[in-house]
Every structure is written in structure tokens, then in C-alpha cells.
Design a protein around this motif. Structure first.
Motif, PDB file in Angstrom:
ATOM      1  N   PRO A 129      53.057  48.368  56.488  1.00 55.42           N
ATOM      2  CA  PRO A 129      52.025  49.019  57.052  1.00 55.42           C
ATOM      3  C   PRO A 129      51.612  48.406  58.466  1.00 55.42           C
ATOM      4  O   PRO A 129      51.260  49.335  59.545  1.00 55.42           O
ATOM      5  CB  PRO A 129      50.860  49.030  56.112  1.00 55.42           C
ATOM      6  N   THR A 130      51.696  47.336  58.706  1.00 54.02           N
ATOM      7  CA  THR A 130      51.340  46.669  60.164  1.00 54.02           C
ATOM      8  C   THR A 130      52.566  47.115  61.025  1.00 54.02           C
ATOM      9  O   THR A 130      52.065  47.512  62.125  1.00 54.02           O
ATOM     10  CB  THR A 130      51.154  45.175  59.988  1.00 54.02           C
ATOM     11  N   GLY A 131      53.740  47.256  60.393  1.00 49.88           N
ATOM     12  CA  GLY A 131      54.917  47.586  61.508  1.00 49.88           C
ATOM     13  C   GLY A 131      54.590  49.135  61.719  1.00 49.88           C
ATOM     14  O   GLY A 131      54.963  49.363  62.957  1.00 49.88           O
ATOM     15  N   VAL A 132      54.498  50.026  60.883  1.00 50.78           N
ATOM     16  CA  VAL A 132      54.190  51.132  60.917  1.00 50.78           C
ATOM     17  C   VAL A 132      52.744  51.497  62.014  1.00 50.78           C
ATOM     18  O   VAL A 132      53.328  52.189  62.914  1.00 50.78           O
ATOM     19  CB  VAL A 132      54.012  52.084  59.770  1.00 50.78           C
ATOM     20  N   ALA A 133      52.083  50.868  62.120  1.00 53.25           N
ATOM     21  CA  ALA A 133      50.899  51.102  63.072  1.00 53.25           C
ATOM     22  C   ALA A 133      51.267  50.477  64.372  1.00 53.25           C
ATOM     23  O   ALA A 133      51.045  51.170  65.358  1.00 53.25           O
ATOM     24  CB  ALA A 133      49.732  49.988  62.422  1.00 53.25           C
ATOM     25  N   LEU A 134      51.878  49.322  64.386  1.00 48.81           N
ATOM     26  CA  LEU A 134      52.385  48.639  65.597  1.00 48.81           C
ATOM     27  C   LEU A 134      53.385  49.846  66.421  1.00 48.81           C
ATOM     28  O   LEU A 134      53.248  50.154  67.564  1.00 48.81           O
ATOM     29  CB  LEU A 134      53.004  47.430  65.552  1.00 48.81           C
ATOM     30  N   HIS A 135      54.356  50.286  65.434  1.00 40.30           N
ATOM     31  CA  HIS A 135      55.336  51.095  66.201  1.00 40.30           C
ATOM     32  C   HIS A 135      54.592  52.485  66.525  1.00 40.30           C
ATOM     33  O   HIS A 135      55.031  53.013  67.710  1.00 40.30           O
ATOM     34  CB  HIS A 135      56.315  51.419  65.153  1.00 40.30           C
ATOM     35  N   GLY A 173      43.346  48.204  73.181  1.00 40.90           N
ATOM     36  CA  GLY A 173      43.610  47.627  71.908  1.00 40.90           C
ATOM     37  C   GLY A 173      42.722  46.373  71.721  1.00 40.90           C
ATOM     38  O   GLY A 173      42.250  46.167  70.474  1.00 40.90           O
ATOM     39  N   ALA A 174      41.841  46.002  72.489  1.00 46.18           N
ATOM     40  CA  ALA A 174      40.627  44.800  72.304  1.00 46.18           C
ATOM     41  C   ALA A 174      39.565  45.657  71.338  1.00 46.18           C
ATOM     42  O   ALA A 174      39.065  45.078  70.721  1.00 46.18           O
ATOM     43  CB  ALA A 174      39.980  44.494  73.526  1.00 46.18           C
ATOM     44  N   ASP A 196      48.614  49.379  77.262  1.00 46.00           N
ATOM     45  CA  ASP A 196      47.277  49.492  77.105  1.00 46.00           C
ATOM     46  C   ASP A 196      46.978  48.538  75.842  1.00 46.00           C
ATOM     47  O   ASP A 196      45.638  48.799  75.406  1.00 46.00           O
ATOM     48  CB  ASP A 196      46.500  50.862  77.021  1.00 46.00           C
ATOM     49  N   GLY A 197      47.736  47.827  75.285  1.00 45.10           N
ATOM     50  CA  GLY A 197      47.448  46.842  74.149  1.00 45.10           C
ATOM     51  C   GLY A 197      47.132  47.696  72.951  1.00 45.10           C
ATOM     52  O   GLY A 197      46.880  47.092  71.971  1.00 45.10           O
ATOM     53  N   SER A 198      47.495  49.063  72.889  1.00 46.44           N
ATOM     54  CA  SER A 198      47.092  49.638  71.692  1.00 46.44           C
ATOM     55  C   SER A 198      47.954  49.363  70.425  1.00 46.44           C
ATOM     56  O   SER A 198      47.577  49.598  69.428  1.00 46.44           O
ATOM     57  CB  SER A 198      47.038  51.350  72.010  1.00 46.44           C
ATOM     58  N   GLY A 199      49.345  49.295  70.627  1.00 45.20           N
ATOM     59  CA  GLY A 199      50.211  48.657  69.441  1.00 45.20           C
ATOM     60  C   GLY A 199      49.847  47.595  68.617  1.00 45.20           C
ATOM     61  O   GLY A 199      49.545  47.693  67.673  1.00 45.20           O
TER      62      GLY A 199
END
Length: 434
Positions: free
Chosen positions: A73-79, A151-152, A201-204
Motif C-alpha cells: 500500500p505504501t508503494g502504490v500510494a508513492l507510485h 506533500g507537507a 511538489d513532494g506529493s509522492g
């Protein structure tokens, strides 16, 4: 619907079934736009790097957004957030000075629990996330002297949605929000403006942090409080939860470049019909606000530089009459490079004073025959007061998604537009590898 003065209480107990139908309609518009941008971004270099990274470093069995392979799940969100952020065409909000949906949609599809949602509840959680993330952004900008990337603060929106999806109680939800706030990437936005790279924009990292925060809180990890939600000085930002809906105050982009460049693009497009040939323009003056002037790269060598380049955006608009995804990948065109070299950017005090609530620019073209033509001050299209129509959003979606999805584009469009009548699994089944 009335609001509680506790954001935690509002997040946990808002009845998604009672949300105004107008909110569901707007959520579908946001979802359609995000899906289209994600599909359009799959051909970028960043997309391939993101896929390889999460499939090797974030092992799991969850499908990736429009990509082969599986991840956690963390990888899916990051990607997914990296993917959408790779093409700067997604929605945003002026007071938050950034983007919520880019992290929220990938965060929402990352958890396996999402497959059990109704389509209406999927949209409801997306709405909830926009409200939390946008307010977190406004609160952070009001209390921090530095300009941090999205992302912040969109990390808190993802944490809120994930915690609600996981059924966390009040205490663990509060810890999830605190973890997301503390670990969220408080990275320097203007550094990426001055030196554009894949950091964007840091969103990953924001999406990944939000999912991590909810899972950590579920396991008993402590992290409360989230000061951008609980400090007295930001109480006013959160007091109207359930009354003022920031989802209706998102903007949609007509072009895949930084929002700050888009008023100048509109100004140039307004002048283009007044000249016979762009080659007859000897100098291009753009008068805008300070932050837009910082989009200074003249001859971009990467799509990231092109998306953060006002001279290149203006050159494409003048030279080709449009600014599409091809314009930020085909960077060798000699006529566009020549036009970009003729751009001069100035600030106007009045435009600076309007930022961030309003973003303005004007253009002045100096022609080789001595004439000068000047535009009126322009804003970017796609704000709540000058919105892109449903037809324009649909055309944008198809332009971005058709090359990847082909006939599947129409199927996915129909699913999104009727999602409140379907199970969320209908949507999720369409978001994997084509």
C-alpha cells in the motif's frame, strides 16, 4: 450538515450518505481529471523510475496505477502520486498554494479495504480528504515562514482517509494525523521552482507518508497532536468543516504546466490572432507576479524543467497556439527555442499583492515592424469563477488517456460518471496495468 469543532470527530463521524449531490458531482470531475493525468503521465521518464523503485523496494500484492507490477500500500500510494505529479496538469487550490487530489486518489486506492466500498462512499472519502488536506495546507502556510510543497500537508488528507477506511478510533486517528504531519515532507517549494527536478511538489512522499501514518497508528504507534489541526491560531481554518466545502474551490488546469505560468499563456493566446507570424515577434514581455517570474528556465532539457518554465510555456502558446503534453516533451523545436529566448519577465506590484488568492499576468509583444500589441491582464482558466466546462474536462481526459487506454478510455469515463451507482470495485478494476 453542521460541523463539530473537533476535526477528528468530523473525520470519523461525517455521514458520507448525506453528502450533497453537488459534492459528488464535483468529486467525479476531480477523479476524472486525476485519472486522465495519471494515464497521460505514464510515458514520462519519472513514471518508469517510480514503477521500478516501488516494485523492488516496497514489496506487496497491490496493483499499481496504470503500470505493471505489484507493491505494498505504501508503494502504490508513492507510485501513484509520483505518476500524477509527473504531468503538472492536475487540480489545485489557490489558498493552499498546491494540490490535494494528486495524493488523495492514489492513497485511497492503495489500501485493500477500498475494494469493499460502494462507489458513493469512495467519492465521499475523496471529498473528506479534499476538505482535510486543503485546510491543512492553508493552516501550514499561515503558521510557517517557509513555503513547503504540497506533500507537507496533503499527507494529512491521505492519513484521514486511510484512517477512516481502516476504522481507527478517535485516539488512533489523532495519532495518525500527528504522524503524517511530523513525517510529511516539509520540502522547499521554491527550491524546486528555481531548480526543477523530479522531486516536483513532494506529493509522492506525502501520499506514502499518509498511508504509513494510518498503518502505524493502527499498530499503536503514537504521534499526536497534529498542530496544523489543533493549535489555537489555526482554529478558524477548521471551524467551518461541513459548512464551507473547499472541494468546490479547486481549480482545473487547461495546460500541463505550473499554474503560475498559465495566466501568461492566456495573455499570449489572447494576442496571437493580432499578429501575422510569430517569427515577426522580436521581444515578448510578460508582466506577472514574483513567484511566476521565478519560473525562469529558458531552454528546458527535461519535462520537469519545461513544466516549470514560463518562457517555454509562452513560446509554445505563441508558436503553436496551444500548450499540450507534447509541448513539454518535444523540447528541441528550433522555432520554439528562438521564441523562448525573446521572453522577458517583469513583476507588477499589484499582481504580487493579489497572490496567492489571484494570479495575474499581461503580455506585450514587440513586432519587427515597430508595432507593439498588449493584452489586458489575464487569469488562468479553470478557477471556480471561470471554470472549464464538463465538455472541456472530458476532452482533456480523452486527450491524455486515449493514447494509453484506447477503447478502455470510454468505459472508464462511464464508470467514473456513474460511480455513485456502482461498487468501487468497478473503478478499481480499470486502474491497473492496461
Amino acid at each position: 450538515m453542521t460541523t463539530s469543532h473537533s476535526p477528528v470527530d468530523w473525520i470519523r463521524h461525517t455521514d458520507l450518505a448525506t453528502l450533497d449531490p453537488a459534492l459528488l458531482t464535483q468529486a467525479k470531475r476531480c477523479l476524472l481529471d486525476l485519472v486522465g493525468v495519471a494515464a497521460g503521465a505514464t510515458q514520462t521518464e519519472l513514471a518508469d523510475i517510480a514503477r521500478r523503485f516501488v516494485t523492488t523496494q516496497h514489496g506487496g500484492d497491490r496493483p499499481l496505477l496504470f503500470a505493471a507490477g505489484r507493491s505494498s500500500p505504501t508503494g502504490v500510494a508513492l507510485h501513484g502520486a509520483w505518476l500524477i505529479d509527473a504531468l503538472d496538469a492536475h487540480d489545485g487550490q489557490v489558498l493552499a498554494k498546491g494540490h490535494a487530489g494528486v495524493a488523495l486518489m492514489p492513497g485511497l486506492v492503495a489500501l485493500p479495504e477500498a475494494r469493499h466500498l460502494s462507489g458513493r462512499d469512495f467519492l465521499g472519502l475523496l471529498i473528506l480528504g479534499y476538505e482535510v488536506a486543503t485546510r491543512a495546507g492553508i493552516a501550514l502556510h499561515a503558521t510557517s515562514p517557509d513555503y513547503h510543497t504540497s506533500g507537507a500537508w496533503n499527507a494529512l488528507g491521505v492519513a484521514a482517509v486511510a484512517a477512516r477506511l481502516l476504522g481507527l478510533d478517535d485516539e488512533r486517528l489523532h495519532h495518525a494525523l500527528g504522524i503524517a504531519e511530523f513525517y510529511g515532507p516539509r520540502s522547499q517549494m521554491m527550491r524546486c521552482i528555481d531548480h526543477p527536478t523530479m522531486l516536483k511538489d513532494g506529493s509522492g512522499w506525502g501520499a506514502m507518508t499518509g498511508i504509513s501514518a494510518a498503518l502505524l497508528a493502527q499498530a499503536g504507534f503514537s504521534g499526536a497532536p497534529a498542530l496544523t489541526m489543533t493549535s489555537p491560531e489555526v482554529g478558524g481554518v477548521w471551524a467551518d468543516l461541513g459548512q464551507r466545502w473547499y472541494l468546490h474551490e479547486q481549480y482545473f488546469k487547461a495546460y500541463p504546466v505550473c499554474r503560475w505560468a498559465q495566466p501568461a499563456v492566456e495573455a499570449i493566446l489572447n494576442l496571437r490572432e493580432t499578429i501575422d507570424d510569430p517569427k515577426n515577434v522580436s521581444r515578448i514581455e510578460i508582466i506577472t507576479f514574483h513567484e511566476a517570474r521565478r519560473l525562469h528556465v529558458v531552454h528546458p532539457s527535461s519535462t520537469e524543467e519545461a513544466q516549470y518554465s514560463l518562457p517555454w510555456s509562452v513560446a509554445c502558446a505563441l508558436g503553436r497556439g496551444t500548450l499540450d503534453a507534447q509541448a513539454i516533451t518535444d523540447l528541441a523545436a528550433p522555432e520554439l527555442r528562438a521564441l523562448a529566448s525573446r521572453v522577458r519577465i517583469q513583476e507588477r506590484v499589484a499582481f504580487n499583492a493579489c497572490f496567492p488568492a489571484e494570479r495575474w499576468a499581461a503580455a506585450r509583444l514587440h513586432l519587427s515592424d515597430g508595432r507593439i500589441v498588449e493584452s489586458a491582464p489575464c487569469e488562468a482558466r479553470g478557477n471556480p469563477h471561470n471554470p472549464l466546462s464538463d465538455e472541456e474536462l472530458a476532452a482533456k481526459y480523452h486527450a491524455l488517456a486515449d493514447p494509453l487506454l484506447g477503447e478502455q478510455t470510454a468505459t472508464l469515463y462511464d464508470i467514473i460518471m456513474t460511480l455513485e451507482e456502482r461498487p468501487a470495485s468497478d473503478l478499481l478494476a480499470q486502474l491497473g496495468a492496461p
